[in-house]
Scaffold this motif. Structure first.
Motif, PDB file in Angstrom:
ATOM      1  N   PRO A  26       6.656 -24.669 -20.562  1.00 42.90           N
ATOM      2  CA  PRO A  26       5.970 -23.477 -21.291  1.00 42.90           C
ATOM      3  C   PRO A  26       4.666 -23.931 -22.676  1.00 42.90           C
ATOM      4  O   PRO A  26       5.271 -24.995 -23.290  1.00 42.90           O
ATOM      5  CB  PRO A  26       7.374 -23.207 -22.006  1.00 42.90           C
ATOM      6  N   TYR A  27       4.029 -23.083 -22.865  1.00 42.43           N
ATOM      7  CA  TYR A  27       3.960 -23.365 -24.344  1.00 42.43           C
ATOM      8  C   TYR A  27       4.419 -23.869 -25.671  1.00 42.43           C
ATOM      9  O   TYR A  27       3.898 -24.766 -26.900  1.00 42.43           O
ATOM     10  CB  TYR A  27       3.431 -21.546 -24.689  1.00 42.43           C
ATOM     11  N   LYS A  28       5.590 -23.255 -25.972  1.00 40.39           N
ATOM     12  CA  LYS A  28       6.494 -24.015 -26.370  1.00 40.39           C
ATOM     13  C   LYS A  28       6.650 -25.387 -26.627  1.00 40.39           C
ATOM     14  O   LYS A  28       6.384 -25.955 -27.558  1.00 40.39           O
ATOM     15  CB  LYS A  28       7.803 -23.173 -26.814  1.00 40.39           C
ATOM     16  N   GLU A  29       7.197 -26.125 -25.481  1.00 42.63           N
ATOM     17  CA  GLU A  29       7.365 -27.560 -25.662  1.00 42.63           C
ATOM     18  C   GLU A  29       5.590 -28.000 -25.859  1.00 42.63           C
ATOM     19  O   GLU A  29       5.914 -29.043 -26.461  1.00 42.63           O
ATOM     20  CB  GLU A  29       7.709 -28.016 -24.066  1.00 42.63           C
ATOM     21  N   CYS A  30       4.621 -27.682 -25.189  1.00 39.05           N
ATOM     22  CA  CYS A  30       3.584 -28.131 -25.196  1.00 39.05           C
ATOM     23  C   CYS A  30       2.780 -28.105 -26.632  1.00 39.05           C
ATOM     24  O   CYS A  30       2.691 -29.237 -27.499  1.00 39.05           O
ATOM     25  CB  CYS A  30       2.291 -27.381 -24.852  1.00 39.05           C
ATOM     26  N   ALA A  31       3.187 -27.038 -27.557  1.00 42.74           N
ATOM     27  CA  ALA A  31       3.421 -27.047 -28.831  1.00 42.74           C
ATOM     28  C   ALA A  31       4.104 -28.036 -29.705  1.00 42.74           C
ATOM     29  O   ALA A  31       2.707 -28.193 -31.055  1.00 42.74           O
ATOM     30  CB  ALA A  31       3.001 -25.443 -29.686  1.00 42.74           C
ATOM     31  N   GLY A  32       5.115 -28.226 -30.052  1.00 44.07           N
ATOM     32  CA  GLY A  32       5.823 -28.990 -30.576  1.00 44.07           C
ATOM     33  C   GLY A  32       5.458 -30.731 -29.751  1.00 44.07           C
ATOM     34  O   GLY A  32       6.652 -30.664 -30.506  1.00 44.07           O
ATOM     35  N   GLU A  33       5.181 -30.835 -28.838  1.00 44.47           N
ATOM     36  CA  GLU A  33       5.204 -32.268 -28.906  1.00 44.47           C
ATOM     37  C   GLU A  33       4.970 -33.112 -29.869  1.00 44.47           C
ATOM     38  O   GLU A  33       3.751 -32.856 -30.438  1.00 44.47           O
ATOM     39  CB  GLU A  33       3.386 -32.762 -27.814  1.00 44.47           C
ATOM     40  N   LYS A  34       5.001 -34.227 -29.928  1.00 45.74           N
ATOM     41  CA  LYS A  34       4.808 -35.315 -31.527  1.00 45.74           C
ATOM     42  C   LYS A  34       3.438 -36.275 -30.474  1.00 45.74           C
ATOM     43  O   LYS A  34       3.134 -36.017 -31.138  1.00 45.74           O
ATOM     44  CB  LYS A  34       5.917 -36.637 -31.545  1.00 45.74           C
ATOM     45  N   VAL A  35       3.581 -36.362 -29.121  1.00 42.26           N
ATOM     46  CA  VAL A  35       2.326 -37.571 -28.868  1.00 42.26           C
ATOM     47  C   VAL A  35       2.068 -36.678 -27.772  1.00 42.26           C
ATOM     48  O   VAL A  35       2.379 -35.948 -26.994  1.00 42.26           O
ATOM     49  CB  VAL A  35       3.002 -38.557 -27.594  1.00 42.26           C
TER      50      VAL A  35
END
Length: 69
Positions: A26-35
């Motif tokens: 989902p978008y939320k996981e991709c936007a919040g990635e550290k690396v």
């Protein structure tokens, strides 16, 4: 959503939709990635959008005006 950050949010979603990350998660996981597995352009948009949202909460920035978009 505040009007001052709405344009940034739409650009961030557009940028993320063009990456391979969104095809798997989902978008939320991709936007919040550290690396990030996303482009540097999307990382820049993400930081600018988060700063815009933070500025809406910070009373000093609200008095001076939000410098988001």
């Amino acid at each position: 959503m505040a009007k001052s950050c709405k344009g940034l949010a739409m650009e961030l979603v557009k940028c993320l939709s063009e990456t391979d990350c969104v095809k798997k998660r989902p978008y939320k996981e991709c936007a919040g990635e550290k690396v990030p597995n996303i482009t540097s352009e999307c990382v820049g948009l993400r930081e600018t959008y988060f700063n815009c949202k933070r500025g809406q909460v910070d009373m000093r920035a609200r008095i001076r005006g939000n410098k988001g978009y």
